[in-house]
Design a protein around this motif. Structure first.
Motif, PDB file in Angstrom:
ATOM      1  N   ILE A  11       3.202   8.160  -2.302  1.00 36.03           N
ATOM      2  CA  ILE A  11       2.158   7.983  -1.298  1.00 36.03           C
ATOM      3  C   ILE A  11       0.803   8.271  -1.916  1.00 36.03           C
ATOM      4  O   ILE A  11       0.583   9.346  -2.474  1.00 36.03           O
ATOM      5  CB  ILE A  11       2.383   8.936  -0.098  1.00 36.03           C
ATOM      6  CG1 ILE A  11       3.779   8.728   0.491  1.00 36.03           C
ATOM      7  CG2 ILE A  11       1.300   8.737   0.964  1.00 36.03           C
ATOM      8  CD1 ILE A  11       4.222   9.840   1.416  1.00 36.03           C
ATOM      9  N   CYS A  12      -0.117   7.317  -1.826  1.00 33.98           N
ATOM     10  CA  CYS A  12      -1.492   7.513  -2.284  1.00 33.98           C
ATOM     11  C   CYS A  12      -2.172   8.476  -1.310  1.00 33.98           C
ATOM     12  O   CYS A  12      -2.121   8.278  -0.097  1.00 33.98           O
ATOM     13  CB  CYS A  12      -2.228   6.172  -2.320  1.00 33.98           C
ATOM     14  SG  CYS A  12      -3.968   6.309  -2.773  1.00 33.98           S
ATOM     15  N   THR A  25      -8.108   5.014  -4.882  1.00 37.94           N
ATOM     16  CA  THR A  25      -7.474   3.700  -4.833  1.00 37.94           C
ATOM     17  C   THR A  25      -6.645   3.546  -6.097  1.00 37.94           C
ATOM     18  O   THR A  25      -7.163   3.708  -7.208  1.00 37.94           O
ATOM     19  CB  THR A  25      -8.532   2.583  -4.743  1.00 37.94           C
ATOM     20  OG1 THR A  25      -9.330   2.810  -3.575  1.00 37.94           O
ATOM     21  CG2 THR A  25      -7.883   1.218  -4.654  1.00 37.94           C
ATOM     22  N   VAL A  46       0.013  -4.354  -6.370  1.00 42.25           N
ATOM     23  CA  VAL A  46      -0.457  -4.027  -5.019  1.00 42.25           C
ATOM     24  C   VAL A  46      -1.474  -2.904  -5.171  1.00 42.25           C
ATOM     25  O   VAL A  46      -1.408  -2.104  -6.102  1.00 42.25           O
ATOM     26  CB  VAL A  46       0.667  -3.614  -4.048  1.00 42.25           C
ATOM     27  CG1 VAL A  46       1.589  -4.780  -3.758  1.00 42.25           C
ATOM     28  CG2 VAL A  46       1.437  -2.419  -4.559  1.00 42.25           C
ATOM     29  N   THR A  47      -2.422  -2.878  -4.243  1.00 42.65           N
ATOM     30  CA  THR A  47      -3.439  -1.836  -4.232  1.00 42.65           C
ATOM     31  C   THR A  47      -3.119  -0.860  -3.112  1.00 42.65           C
ATOM     32  O   THR A  47      -2.886  -1.264  -1.973  1.00 42.65           O
ATOM     33  CB  THR A  47      -4.836  -2.451  -4.034  1.00 42.65           C
ATOM     34  OG1 THR A  47      -5.082  -3.355  -5.125  1.00 42.65           O
ATOM     35  CG2 THR A  47      -5.909  -1.391  -4.006  1.00 42.65           C
ATOM     36  N   LEU A  48      -3.107   0.421  -3.460  1.00 42.61           N
ATOM     37  CA  LEU A  48      -2.796   1.478  -2.506  1.00 42.61           C
ATOM     38  C   LEU A  48      -4.048   2.277  -2.189  1.00 42.61           C
ATOM     39  O   LEU A  48      -4.761   2.718  -3.094  1.00 42.61           O
ATOM     40  CB  LEU A  48      -1.751   2.433  -3.088  1.00 42.61           C
ATOM     41  CG  LEU A  48      -0.448   1.815  -3.566  1.00 42.61           C
ATOM     42  CD1 LEU A  48       0.385   2.858  -4.291  1.00 42.61           C
ATOM     43  CD2 LEU A  48       0.321   1.234  -2.410  1.00 42.61           C
ATOM     44  N   ASN A  49      -4.304   2.459  -0.915  1.00 42.42           N
ATOM     45  CA  ASN A  49      -5.369   3.321  -0.429  1.00 42.42           C
ATOM     46  C   ASN A  49      -4.708   4.530   0.236  1.00 42.42           C
ATOM     47  O   ASN A  49      -3.503   4.506   0.510  1.00 42.42           O
ATOM     48  CB  ASN A  49      -6.250   2.550   0.568  1.00 42.42           C
ATOM     49  CG  ASN A  49      -7.012   1.451  -0.139  1.00 42.42           C
ATOM     50  OD1 ASN A  49      -7.786   1.707  -1.055  1.00 42.42           O
ATOM     51  ND2 ASN A  49      -6.778   0.209   0.258  1.00 42.42           N
ATOM     52  N   GLY A  89      -2.708   6.932   2.248  1.00 42.37           N
ATOM     53  CA  GLY A  89      -1.710   6.671   3.285  1.00 42.37           C
ATOM     54  C   GLY A  89      -0.765   5.530   2.929  1.00 42.37           C
ATOM     55  O   GLY A  89       0.356   5.475   3.430  1.00 42.37           O
ATOM     56  N   ASP A  90      -1.183   4.610   2.058  1.00 46.47           N
ATOM     57  CA  ASP A  90      -0.299   3.533   1.624  1.00 46.47           C
ATOM     58  C   ASP A  90       0.758   4.112   0.691  1.00 46.47           C
ATOM     59  O   ASP A  90       0.508   5.088  -0.015  1.00 46.47           O
ATOM     60  CB  ASP A  90      -1.078   2.441   0.875  1.00 46.47           C
ATOM     61  CG  ASP A  90      -2.088   1.720   1.756  1.00 46.47           C
ATOM     62  OD1 ASP A  90      -1.991   1.805   3.000  1.00 46.47           O
ATOM     63  OD2 ASP A  90      -2.996   1.086   1.180  1.00 46.47           O
ATOM     64  N   HIS A  91       1.929   3.494   0.688  1.00 51.12           N
ATOM     65  CA  HIS A  91       2.998   4.029  -0.140  1.00 51.12           C
ATOM     66  C   HIS A  91       3.901   2.950  -0.720  1.00 51.12           C
ATOM     67  O   HIS A  91       3.894   1.811  -0.275  1.00 51.12           O
ATOM     68  CB  HIS A  91       3.819   5.061   0.631  1.00 51.12           C
ATOM     69  CG  HIS A  91       4.343   4.567   1.941  1.00 51.12           C
ATOM     70  ND1 HIS A  91       3.595   4.575   3.086  1.00 51.12           N
ATOM     71  CD2 HIS A  91       5.540   4.059   2.282  1.00 51.12           C
ATOM     72  CE1 HIS A  91       4.301   4.096   4.090  1.00 51.12           C
ATOM     73  NE2 HIS A  91       5.492   3.767   3.623  1.00 51.12           N
TER      74      HIS A  91
END
Length: 183
Positions: free
Chosen positions: A114-115, A119, A130-133, A135-137
């Protein structure tokens, strides 16, 4: 730690001698260098799932020296299997330096990453990204991948739980741990 990110506050809930739930008093996490990409802290580790918590077995092993497979001093992303004896879990915190790029790697595990800050780009060996911000996982299923901090000026952080998996065939070849040289 050389990261400019604030330290993670780790709180460990346990029991006192009377059975009351309390927070244990432990020192800060220890971060180790992760090649040229940044730093990794093994925040917690257990040798087996289900975890053995009785008599503080997990805490004793975590704070033992590097001879313990779950020691905070060990560098592995996945708990070593120790001939099938251990089948545990790691909680790791990874700080990527500005512009940091990890080596391409594959582990025999399922990872939940989990990021939390910044970024982060997750790249597969196929070239897909894929780009993770925050909350993105990612649910990482034994694939060959690398982590890239998208910022050249700010550090980034992700938190991952790694669990070993049963090796399986991928295109006719048994899944194995692979770490390629840094880019």
């Amino acid at each position: 730690m050389a990261s400019r990110l604030p330290p993670c506050k780790r709180h460990i809930a346990t029991h006192d001698a009377n059975g009351k739930s309390v927070y244990a008093d432990f020192k800060e996490q220890t971060f180790n260098e992760a090649g040229t990409a940044g730093f990794v802290a093994r925040s917690w580790s257990v040798a087996n799932v289900p975890a053995k918590l009785g008599d503080d077995e997990d805490m004793k092993a975590y704070f033992a020296g590097p001879e313990s497979v779950t020691s905070y001093q060990r560098p592995e992303i996945v708990v070593p299997s120790d001939g099938g004896k251990n089948n545990g879990a790691n909680l790791v915190v990874v700080d990527l330096i500005p512009g940091g790029v990890s080596q391409m790697h594959q582990t025999v595990s399922i990872d939940f990453s989990i990021c939390t800050i910044g970024t982060i780009i997750h790249e597969l060996d196929s070239g897909e990204r894929v780009t993770l911000n925050p909350g993105d996982h990612i649910v990482q299923r034994g694939t060959n991948h690398r982590w890239i901090n998208a910022s050249r000026t700010e550090p980034a952080r992700f938190v991952a739980v790694t669990l070993p998996c049963v090796p399986f065939d991928v295109a006719g070849k048994k899944l194995e741990e692979v770490f390629k040289p840094d880019p």
